[in-house]
Design a protein around this motif. Structure first.
Motif, PDB file in Angstrom:
ATOM      1  N   ALA A  82       3.358 -48.251   4.542  1.00 14.11           N
ATOM      2  CA  ALA A  82       4.175 -47.449   3.620  1.00 14.11           C
ATOM      3  C   ALA A  82       5.658 -47.743   3.736  1.00 14.11           C
ATOM      4  N   HIS A  83       6.092 -48.283   4.891  1.00  9.88           N
ATOM      5  CA  HIS A  83       7.524 -48.487   5.126  1.00  9.88           C
ATOM      6  C   HIS A  83       7.934 -49.964   5.040  1.00  9.88           C
ATOM      7  N   VAL A  84       7.033 -50.815   4.566  1.00  6.87           N
ATOM      8  CA  VAL A  84       7.338 -52.243   4.431  1.00  6.87           C
ATOM      9  C   VAL A  84       8.311 -52.454   3.268  1.00  6.87           C
ATOM     10  N   TYR A  85       9.306 -53.291   3.489  1.00  3.77           N
ATOM     11  CA  TYR A  85      10.227 -53.663   2.410  1.00  3.77           C
ATOM     12  C   TYR A  85       9.549 -54.722   1.544  1.00  3.77           C
ATOM     13  N   ARG A 123      15.646 -49.525   6.786  1.00  2.78           N
ATOM     14  CA  ARG A 123      16.012 -48.325   6.037  1.00  2.78           C
ATOM     15  C   ARG A 123      15.199 -47.088   6.402  1.00  2.78           C
ATOM     16  N   PRO A 124      13.884 -47.206   6.644  1.00  2.00           N
ATOM     17  CA  PRO A 124      13.121 -45.996   6.995  1.00  2.00           C
ATOM     18  C   PRO A 124      13.597 -45.317   8.275  1.00  2.00           C
ATOM     19  N   LEU A 125      14.318 -46.069   9.129  1.00  2.00           N
ATOM     20  CA  LEU A 125      14.810 -45.486  10.375  1.00  2.00           C
ATOM     21  C   LEU A 125      16.089 -44.670  10.179  1.00  2.00           C
ATOM     22  N   GLU A 126      16.702 -44.784   8.997  1.00  5.65           N
ATOM     23  CA  GLU A 126      17.960 -44.072   8.774  1.00  5.65           C
ATOM     24  C   GLU A 126      17.924 -43.122   7.592  1.00  5.65           C
ATOM     25  N   ASP A 127      16.893 -43.239   6.725  1.00 11.04           N
ATOM     26  CA  ASP A 127      16.882 -42.397   5.524  1.00 11.04           C
ATOM     27  C   ASP A 127      15.999 -41.157   5.663  1.00 11.04           C
ATOM     28  N   GLY A 128      15.523 -40.906   6.897  1.00 12.71           N
ATOM     29  CA  GLY A 128      14.751 -39.696   7.142  1.00 12.71           C
ATOM     30  C   GLY A 128      13.253 -39.883   7.164  1.00 12.71           C
ATOM     31  N   ARG A 129      12.769 -41.018   6.666  1.00 13.05           N
ATOM     32  CA  ARG A 129      11.321 -41.228   6.677  1.00 13.05           C
ATOM     33  C   ARG A 129      10.785 -41.363   8.097  1.00 13.05           C
ATOM     34  N   PRO A 159      22.786 -46.534  16.882  1.00 15.23           N
ATOM     35  CA  PRO A 159      22.267 -45.210  17.250  1.00 15.23           C
ATOM     36  C   PRO A 159      20.853 -44.972  16.746  1.00 15.23           C
ATOM     37  N   LEU A 160      20.391 -45.756  15.760  1.00 17.13           N
ATOM     38  CA  LEU A 160      19.029 -45.604  15.248  1.00 17.13           C
ATOM     39  C   LEU A 160      17.989 -45.932  16.311  1.00 17.13           C
TER      40      LEU A 160
END
Length: 296
Positions: A82-85, A123-129, A159-160
């Protein structure tokens, strides 16, 4: 499906030619050619899933026909995609290798799409997913060295990743130096072979225990060093260096062995195994893999 580990890096198609004959430059021999899902992050994820964990992939896969096939193969295996770019304009990456009875003869990794995607895969590590800067992912992350040196440098201070249990593997000796920014990361465990360890430690160690000690001396928090069928080692800043010998087996393949070792070690520790038991379990799993007892 909620993942219990993130696998960040290359997910691609492995095209492997294998022959039971010893080969040299210019050899033209009969054998078998296979295409199967591969890449460091993918190989680790497949082994983690085989041992009961639920890995999520953070990678770049094209929207071409090969990409659709690869996503479908991941889904069938129970990997979280689900989190693959997914890129409209980047093709799905590929890896090609030739293996003979005398080991790996040559290989070419075409991971240009992963490199071009850069930090978009994070992106999934920073956008809340999966997390944010204020509340970073708190669990296991398996990270591979197919990412660019710039992105790996960013990860080392991001920080992520501040709360993660980082498990790091180079993609190959040729890319080992990319991991230098992560060498002294306080929560990173590095999984390397003897050649890669010597590159990172800028040493000429002849055994895995020596190489593990050299990496610790260079500031590593924790390392695991393999050396084919010879003694392997695990070293930590607080606990020193321990050794383990892989079971003797007939080697039928080598591509993916290091990834299998890393995944098996992660699983053993996740199940509560102590240092020596986890090292021994990983060596047994890698031996089973290179002998062909564990399927691809």
């Amino acid at each position: 499906m909620t993942p219990d580990i993130l696998c960040i890096g290359s997910t691609l198609w492995d095209i492997i030619g294998r022959s039971p004959t010893s080969m040299r430059l210019g050899s033209d021999v009969p054998g078998r050619i296979s295409r199967l899902p591969g890449g460091v992050a993918m190989n680790i994820a497949m082994t983690l899933r085989r041992f009961g964990m639920t890995p999520a992939l953070l990678t770049a896969i094209g929207r071409d026909a090969e990409g659709e096939e690869l996503i479908a193969a991941c889904d069938r295996m129970g990997l979280v995609t689900a989190h693959v770019y997914r890129s409209d304009d980047l093709p799905t990456d590929r890896y090609m290798a030739i293996e003979g009875a005398n080991g790996l003869i040559a290989a070419i990794a075409d991971a240009h799409s992963l490199e071009a995607a850069g930090n978009k895969i994070l992106r999934p590590l920073e956008d809340g997913r999966l997390g944010t800067e204020a509340s970073p992912w708190p669990g296991l992350i398996a990270l591979d060295g197919n990412l660019t040196e710039a992105l790996l440098s960013d990860i080392a201070t991001s920080p992520l990743f501040a709360a993660a249990d980082l498990r790091v593997a180079p993609a190959s000796p040729g890319k080992a130096e990319r991991l230098l920014p992560l060498l002294t990361h306080p929560t990173a465990t590095l999984y390397v072979n003897l050649e890669e360890a010597n590159i990172l430690a800028k040493a000429q160690s002849s055994t895995a225990p020596q190489a593990a000690a050299a990496l610790l001396a260079r500031g590593a928090s924790r390392v695991l060093v393999t050396n084919g069928g010879a003694v392997s080692a695990e070293g930590s800043r607080d606990g020193g260096v321990i050794e383990g010998a892989p079971p003797p087996v007939l080697v039928t393949r080598v591509t993916g062995a290091g990834d299998t070792f890393m995944a098996a070690h992660i699983v053993a520790e996740a199940q509560g195994a102590a240092r020596q038991a986890a090292l021994d379990a990983a060596l047994r799993a890698a031996a089973s893999y290179v002998s062909g007892e564990i399927g691809s």
